[in-house]
Write a protein that holds these residues in place. Structure first.
Motif, PDB file in Angstrom:
ATOM      1  N   LEU A 253      -6.482  12.493   0.359  1.00  0.00           N
ATOM      2  CA  LEU A 253      -5.681  11.317   0.695  1.00  0.00           C
ATOM      3  C   LEU A 253      -5.803  10.350  -0.479  1.00  0.00           C
ATOM      4  CD1 LEU A 253      -4.058  10.638   3.261  1.00  0.00           C
ATOM      5  CD2 LEU A 253      -6.016   9.283   4.024  1.00  0.00           C
ATOM      6  N   LEU A 254      -4.672   9.984  -1.048  1.00  0.00           N
ATOM      7  CA  LEU A 254      -4.636   9.049  -2.166  1.00  0.00           C
ATOM      8  C   LEU A 254      -4.125   7.703  -1.645  1.00  0.00           C
ATOM      9  CD1 LEU A 254      -2.965  11.304  -4.902  1.00  0.00           C
ATOM     10  CD2 LEU A 254      -5.325  11.317  -4.064  1.00  0.00           C
ATOM     11  N   VAL A 255      -4.860   6.653  -1.970  1.00  0.00           N
ATOM     12  CA  VAL A 255      -4.518   5.320  -1.460  1.00  0.00           C
ATOM     13  C   VAL A 255      -4.496   4.349  -2.622  1.00  0.00           C
ATOM     14  CG1 VAL A 255      -5.094   3.505   0.190  1.00  0.00           C
ATOM     15  CG2 VAL A 255      -5.729   5.889   0.686  1.00  0.00           C
ATOM     16  N   THR A 256      -3.380   3.641  -2.770  1.00  0.00           N
ATOM     17  CA  THR A 256      -3.294   2.629  -3.820  1.00  0.00           C
ATOM     18  C   THR A 256      -2.798   1.332  -3.215  1.00  0.00           C
ATOM     19  OG1 THR A 256      -2.401   2.140  -6.027  1.00  0.00           O
ATOM     20  CG2 THR A 256      -0.928   3.250  -4.496  1.00  0.00           C
ATOM     21  N   GLU A 257      -3.351   0.241  -3.685  1.00  0.00           N
ATOM     22  CA  GLU A 257      -2.981  -1.106  -3.207  1.00  0.00           C
ATOM     23  C   GLU A 257      -2.235  -1.833  -4.324  1.00  0.00           C
ATOM     24  OE1 GLU A 257      -4.044  -2.142  -0.154  1.00  0.00           O
ATOM     25  OE2 GLU A 257      -5.592  -0.655   0.323  1.00  0.00           O
TER      26      GLU A 257
ATOM     27  N   LEU B 257       0.719   6.294  -9.734  1.00  0.00           N
ATOM     28  CA  LEU B 257       0.595   5.216  -8.755  1.00  0.00           C
ATOM     29  C   LEU B 257       0.035   3.931  -9.364  1.00  0.00           C
ATOM     30  CD1 LEU B 257      -0.810   7.299  -5.767  1.00  0.00           C
ATOM     31  CD2 LEU B 257       1.358   6.045  -5.760  1.00  0.00           C
ATOM     32  N   GLY B 258      -0.465   4.018 -10.574  1.00  0.00           N
ATOM     33  CA  GLY B 258      -1.057   2.846 -11.207  1.00  0.00           C
ATOM     34  C   GLY B 258      -2.487   2.598 -10.773  1.00  0.00           C
ATOM     35  N   GLY B 259      -3.174   3.658 -10.345  1.00  0.00           N
ATOM     36  CA  GLY B 259      -4.561   3.537  -9.885  1.00  0.00           C
ATOM     37  C   GLY B 259      -4.660   3.785  -8.398  1.00  0.00           C
ATOM     38  N   GLY B 260      -5.902   3.826  -7.928  1.00  0.00           N
ATOM     39  CA  GLY B 260      -6.133   4.063  -6.507  1.00  0.00           C
ATOM     40  C   GLY B 260      -7.371   4.906  -6.290  1.00  0.00           C
ATOM     41  N   ARG B 261      -7.592   5.270  -5.042  1.00  0.00           N
ATOM     42  CA  ARG B 261      -8.773   6.052  -4.692  1.00  0.00           C
ATOM     43  C   ARG B 261      -8.358   7.357  -4.030  1.00  0.00           C
ATOM     44  NH1 ARG B 261      -8.462   2.398  -0.233  1.00  0.00           N
ATOM     45  NH2 ARG B 261      -8.720   3.454   1.795  1.00  0.00           N
ATOM     46  N   GLN B 262      -9.280   8.332  -4.059  1.00  0.00           N
ATOM     47  CA  GLN B 262      -9.071   9.614  -3.405  1.00  0.00           C
ATOM     48  C   GLN B 262     -10.105   9.789  -2.299  1.00  0.00           C
ATOM     49  OE1 GLN B 262      -8.521  13.141  -5.827  1.00  0.00           O
ATOM     50  NE2 GLN B 262      -8.280  11.926  -7.689  1.00  0.00           N
ATOM     51  N   GLU B 263      -9.660  10.264  -1.150  1.00  0.00           N
ATOM     52  CA  GLU B 263     -10.561  10.578  -0.042  1.00  0.00           C
ATOM     53  C   GLU B 263     -10.416  12.049   0.314  1.00  0.00           C
ATOM     54  OE1 GLU B 263      -9.621   8.262   3.374  1.00  0.00           O
ATOM     55  OE2 GLU B 263      -9.701   6.329   2.326  1.00  0.00           O
ATOM     56  N   PRO B 264     -11.507  12.802   0.392  1.00  0.00           N
ATOM     57  CA  PRO B 264     -11.400  14.170   0.908  1.00  0.00           C
ATOM     58  C   PRO B 264     -10.942  14.171   2.362  1.00  0.00           C
ATOM     59  CG  PRO B 264     -13.522  13.797  -0.161  1.00  0.00           C
ATOM     60  CD  PRO B 264     -12.884  12.465  -0.003  1.00  0.00           C
ATOM     61  N   VAL B 265     -10.064  15.087   2.709  1.00  0.00           N
ATOM     62  CA  VAL B 265      -9.634  15.272   4.094  1.00  0.00           C
ATOM     63  C   VAL B 265     -10.179  16.627   4.540  1.00  0.00           C
ATOM     64  CG1 VAL B 265      -7.677  15.488   5.672  1.00  0.00           C
ATOM     65  CG2 VAL B 265      -7.562  13.890   3.734  1.00  0.00           C
ATOM     66  N   CYS B 266     -11.248  16.585   5.314  1.00  0.00           N
ATOM     67  CA  CYS B 266     -11.856  17.826   5.790  1.00  0.00           C
ATOM     68  C   CYS B 266     -11.036  18.373   6.958  1.00  0.00           C
ATOM     69  CB  CYS B 266     -13.297  17.583   6.214  1.00  0.00           C
ATOM     70  SG  CYS B 266     -14.382  17.226   4.814  1.00  0.00           S
TER      71      CYS B 266
ATOM     72  N   ARG C 167       0.840  -1.208   0.000  1.00  0.00           N
ATOM     73  CA  ARG C 167       0.000   0.000   0.000  1.00  0.00           C
ATOM     74  C   ARG C 167       0.873   1.256   0.000  1.00  0.00           C
ATOM     75  NH1 ARG C 167      -2.602  -1.365   4.256  1.00  0.00           N
ATOM     76  NH2 ARG C 167      -4.164  -2.516   3.061  1.00  0.00           N
ATOM     77  N   VAL C 168       0.402   2.253  -0.770  1.00  0.00           N
ATOM     78  CA  VAL C 168       1.012   3.584  -0.742  1.00  0.00           C
ATOM     79  C   VAL C 168      -0.086   4.582  -0.370  1.00  0.00           C
ATOM     80  CG1 VAL C 168       2.149   5.403  -2.076  1.00  0.00           C
ATOM     81  CG2 VAL C 168       2.757   2.992  -2.480  1.00  0.00           C
ATOM     82  N   VAL C 169       0.217   5.472   0.576  1.00  0.00           N
ATOM     83  CA  VAL C 169      -0.732   6.488   1.042  1.00  0.00           C
ATOM     84  C   VAL C 169      -0.061   7.855   0.898  1.00  0.00           C
ATOM     85  CG1 VAL C 169      -2.023   7.382   3.016  1.00  0.00           C
ATOM     86  CG2 VAL C 169      -1.854   4.906   2.650  1.00  0.00           C
ATOM     87  N   ILE C 170      -0.714   8.763   0.178  1.00  0.00           N
ATOM     88  CA  ILE C 170      -0.176  10.101  -0.068  1.00  0.00           C
ATOM     89  C   ILE C 170      -1.208  11.133   0.369  1.00  0.00           C
ATOM     90  CG2 ILE C 170       0.482  11.760  -1.877  1.00  0.00           C
ATOM     91  CD1 ILE C 170       1.640   9.436  -3.464  1.00  0.00           C
ATOM     92  N   LEU C 171      -0.773  12.113   1.144  1.00  0.00           N
ATOM     93  CA  LEU C 171      -1.616  13.273   1.469  1.00  0.00           C
ATOM     94  C   LEU C 171      -1.139  14.448   0.626  1.00  0.00           C
ATOM     95  CD1 LEU C 171      -3.806  14.692   3.166  1.00  0.00           C
ATOM     96  CD2 LEU C 171      -2.043  15.148   4.896  1.00  0.00           C
TER      97      LEU C 171
ATOM     98  N   ASP D  24     -18.114  23.273  11.390  1.00  0.00           N
ATOM     99  CA  ASP D  24     -17.129  22.582  12.229  1.00  0.00           C
ATOM    100  C   ASP D  24     -15.914  22.125  11.437  1.00  0.00           C
ATOM    101  OD1 ASP D  24     -18.550  22.853  14.614  1.00  0.00           O
ATOM    102  OD2 ASP D  24     -19.734  21.052  14.215  1.00  0.00           O
ATOM    103  N   SER D  25     -16.105  21.853  10.146  1.00  0.00           N
ATOM    104  CA  SER D  25     -15.004  21.427   9.294  1.00  0.00           C
ATOM    105  C   SER D  25     -15.316  21.855   7.871  1.00  0.00           C
ATOM    106  CB  SER D  25     -14.791  19.906   9.364  1.00  0.00           C
ATOM    107  OG  SER D  25     -15.909  19.211   8.835  1.00  0.00           O
ATOM    108  N   ILE D  26     -14.291  21.795   7.014  1.00  0.00           N
ATOM    109  CA  ILE D  26     -14.458  22.276   5.641  1.00  0.00           C
ATOM    110  C   ILE D  26     -13.556  21.465   4.709  1.00  0.00           C
ATOM    111  CG2 ILE D  26     -12.659  24.039   5.827  1.00  0.00           C
ATOM    112  CD1 ILE D  26     -14.457  25.901   4.184  1.00  0.00           C
ATOM    113  N   ASP D  27     -14.044  21.276   3.495  1.00  0.00           N
ATOM    114  CA  ASP D  27     -13.245  20.643   2.446  1.00  0.00           C
ATOM    115  C   ASP D  27     -12.716  21.745   1.538  1.00  0.00           C
ATOM    116  OD1 ASP D  27     -12.131  19.252   0.332  1.00  0.00           O
ATOM    117  OD2 ASP D  27     -14.017  18.334  -0.332  1.00  0.00           O
ATOM    118  N   VAL D  28     -11.410  21.989   1.621  1.00  0.00           N
ATOM    119  CA  VAL D  28     -10.799  22.980   0.742  1.00  0.00           C
ATOM    120  C   VAL D  28      -9.817  22.323  -0.232  1.00  0.00           C
ATOM    121  CG1 VAL D  28     -11.109  24.996   2.209  1.00  0.00           C
ATOM    122  CG2 VAL D  28      -9.091  23.550   2.515  1.00  0.00           C
ATOM    123  N   GLY D  29      -9.944  21.014  -0.426  1.00  0.00           N
ATOM    124  CA  GLY D  29      -9.173  20.362  -1.470  1.00  0.00           C
ATOM    125  C   GLY D  29      -8.104  19.398  -1.024  1.00  0.00           C
ATOM    126  N   TYR D  30      -7.875  19.242   0.275  1.00  0.00           N
ATOM    127  CA  TYR D  30      -6.891  18.256   0.719  1.00  0.00           C
ATOM    128  C   TYR D  30      -7.411  16.861   0.413  1.00  0.00           C
ATOM    129  CZ  TYR D  30      -4.370  22.018   2.993  1.00  0.00           C
ATOM    130  OH  TYR D  30      -3.672  23.174   3.240  1.00  0.00           O
TER     131      TYR D  30
END
Length: 247
Positions: free
Chosen positions: A242-246, A158-167, A115-119, A234-240
């Motif tokens: 998390l990219l996760v690839t397996e 990364l050869g694929g993966g998913r993106q998660e918003p970090v609020c 696994r590779v995890v990138i913020l 309480d929180s906001i999504d301004v574009g951060y």
């Protein structure tokens, strides 16, 4: 361009890991039994199973807390590690500093068994949603334009993966770029700006006119009137992101 040997001297003062962001990062690492942190800085967000930190700046390495994982002074493009060295490799708010992005990503993939995890952040969303760069400090946004990496490009490398918003929580204790989105006075503090690379590397001379306008708008209350809706969040999504690839 300034490096972390010059701008990073006080990072540990304003850049403490936020537990809510830490929980999301650690969830993305999953059940990894060992983790390598690349571009590790002073060690924020390293889980207990971290076995090695890789960081090019000795100034940042010296700010790592007692008991942290051992650190190797090296760059992402040339990791001093064997293939498949750890279950997971993480790289947090660092890829935009790398001299050769493709080479660095290849190294992450080479070293990670599973696994590779990138913020990182989506620059288009960041410039559109974050009031500081949109309304007051476009020079900082322009600086980020020169180094921001499109998330789709990273996913491809990364050869694929998913993106998660970090609020970002309104009381975020990690003082990165948008951490003070609901505490605008903080950006007038040079100690806060010193811990935010887009501001520190843009420089106070370039930022001075915008900071003066922000100070005036805070003094008159016009900032609070214009951004009243933010004060209820309480929180906001301004574009951060998390990219996760397996593998």
């Amino acid at each position: 361009m300034a490096t972390y040997d010059t701008i990073g001297a006080t990072y540990a003062r304003t850049r403490q890991p936020d537990p809510r962001i830490a929980a999301q990062i650690h969830a993305a690492l999953g059940d990894a039994t060992d983790v390598i942190n690349v571009g590790a800085g002073a060690g924020s967000y390293e889980p207990p199973q971290t076995v090695l930190a890789v960081e090019p700046s000795q100034v940042m390495i010296t700010q790592r807390p007692p008991g942290a994982a051992p650190a190797a002074q090296a760059v992402a493009e040339h990791l001093p590690l064997r293939d498949n060295a750890a279950d997971a490799v993480m790289a947090l708010l660092t890829v935009h500093h790398w001299a050769d992005l493709a080479a660095g990503i290849r190294e992450l993939r080479r070293v990670a068994r599973r696994r590779v995890v990138i913020l990182t952040w989506d620059q288009h969303v960041f410039r559109e949603r974050f009031w500081l760069v949109r309304d007051y400090l476009p020079q900082a946004g322009a600086f980020d334009d020169t180094r921001a990496v499109p998330t789709d490009q990273l996913i491809d490398l990364l050869g694929g993966g998913r993106q998660e918003p970090v609020c970002i929580p309104h009381d975020c204790i990690d003082g990165f770029g948008a951490a003070y989105w609901r505490r605008p006075h903080a950006y007038l503090d040079p100690r806060v700006r010193a811990g935010i690379s887009m501001l520190a590397q843009t420089g106070d001379d370039a930022l001075a006119p915008g900071l003066a306008r922000l100070a005036a708008d805070l003094a008159t209350g016009s900032w609070h009137s214009r951004h009243a809706e933010l004060l209820a969040l309480d929180s906001i999504d301004v574009g951060y992101r998390l990219l996760v690839t397996e593998h």
